[in-house]
Scaffold this motif. Structure first.
Motif, short mmCIF file in Angstrom:
data_model
loop_
_atom_site.label_atom_id
_atom_site.label_comp_id
_atom_site.label_asym_id
_atom_site.label_seq_id
_atom_site.Cartn_x
_atom_site.Cartn_y
_atom_site.Cartn_z
N ARG A 75 40.25 -3.19 0.62
CA ARG A 75 39.52 -2.39 1.62
C ARG A 75 40.11 -2.59 3.01
NH1 ARG A 75 34.78 -3.44 -1.51
NH2 ARG A 75 34.38 -5.31 -0.31
N ILE A 76 40.42 -3.85 3.36
CA ILE A 76 41.00 -4.11 4.68
C ILE A 76 42.34 -3.39 4.81
CG2 ILE A 76 42.02 -5.91 6.15
CD1 ILE A 76 39.91 -7.85 4.97
N ASP A 79 41.77 0.37 5.04
CA ASP A 79 41.19 0.77 6.32
C ASP A 79 42.21 0.78 7.45
OD1 ASP A 79 38.74 1.11 5.12
OD2 ASP A 79 37.85 -0.74 5.91
N THR A 80 43.27 0.00 7.31
CA THR A 80 44.28 -0.07 8.38
C THR A 80 45.53 0.74 8.03
OG1 THR A 80 45.21 -2.11 7.46
CG2 THR A 80 43.50 -2.34 9.17
N SER A 83 46.83 3.15 10.62
CA SER A 83 47.09 2.62 11.96
C SER A 83 48.51 2.07 12.03
CB SER A 83 46.08 1.51 12.30
OG SER A 83 46.41 0.33 11.60
#
Length: 163
Positions: A75-76, A79-80, A83
């Motif tokens: 998930r981390i 989520d990035t 970016s």
């Protein structure tokens, strides 16, 4: 019984992150405000993951700890993904070792990578075995970042906290 592991983990993240803050090495007089380095590049995100044998156990809810850690880590990373944040994953102990402080996953350039697809694939193959050298792993991961010229990073510890 109070669940104090999340608070301990948060405290470790704060302490390790504080160790990486860039600080001016010039002597400062009491009237001079401290200076901080300004960087256009985003701070790296380093995840330090416990792969000790206890991660093969189930948690209080009956879920395998390693499976839960992999899901959180995925998930981390997900989520990035969009970016420009450089990502790194340090695992410990090193496979086949009991108390080695670990290392970055193979293929990481200077400890961080921007290729989230490769990182996600590597996460799915992680296996737990060995001791729990959390302190040495945190120190070694930060030292490695610094040795590779990375002076600002957020460090996230993923562990069951058992030694």
């Amino acid at each position: 019984m109070a669940n104090w592991w999340p608070r301990l983990g948060a405290l470790l993240v704060i302490l390790v992150s504080a160790c990486l803050l860039p600080v001016s090495s010039a002597a400062q007089t009491p009237t001079t405000p401290p200076t901080r380095a300004v960087s256009a590049a985003p701070a790296a995100l380093l995840m330090v993951m416990d792969l000790s044998g206890s991660m093969n156990d189930n948690d209080a809810n009956g879920k395998n700890k390693l499976t839960g850690a992999k899901q959180s880590l995925s998930r981390i990373v997900g989520d990035t993904a969009s970016s420009s944040t450089p990502l790194g994953l340090w695992t410990y102990p090193t496979a086949g070792s009991n108390c080695d402080p670990g290392s970055f996953l193979a293929g990481a350039d200077g400890g961080v990578r921007k290729d989230t697809d490769t990182l996600m694939a590597q996460v799915s193959g992680l296996k737990a075995d060995g001791g729990t050298p959390t302190g040495p792993a945190l120190r070694a991961s930060v030292d490695s970042l610094k040795a590779n010229g990375i002076t600002t990073a957020t460090v996230v510890l993923i562990s069951d906290g058992e030694s």
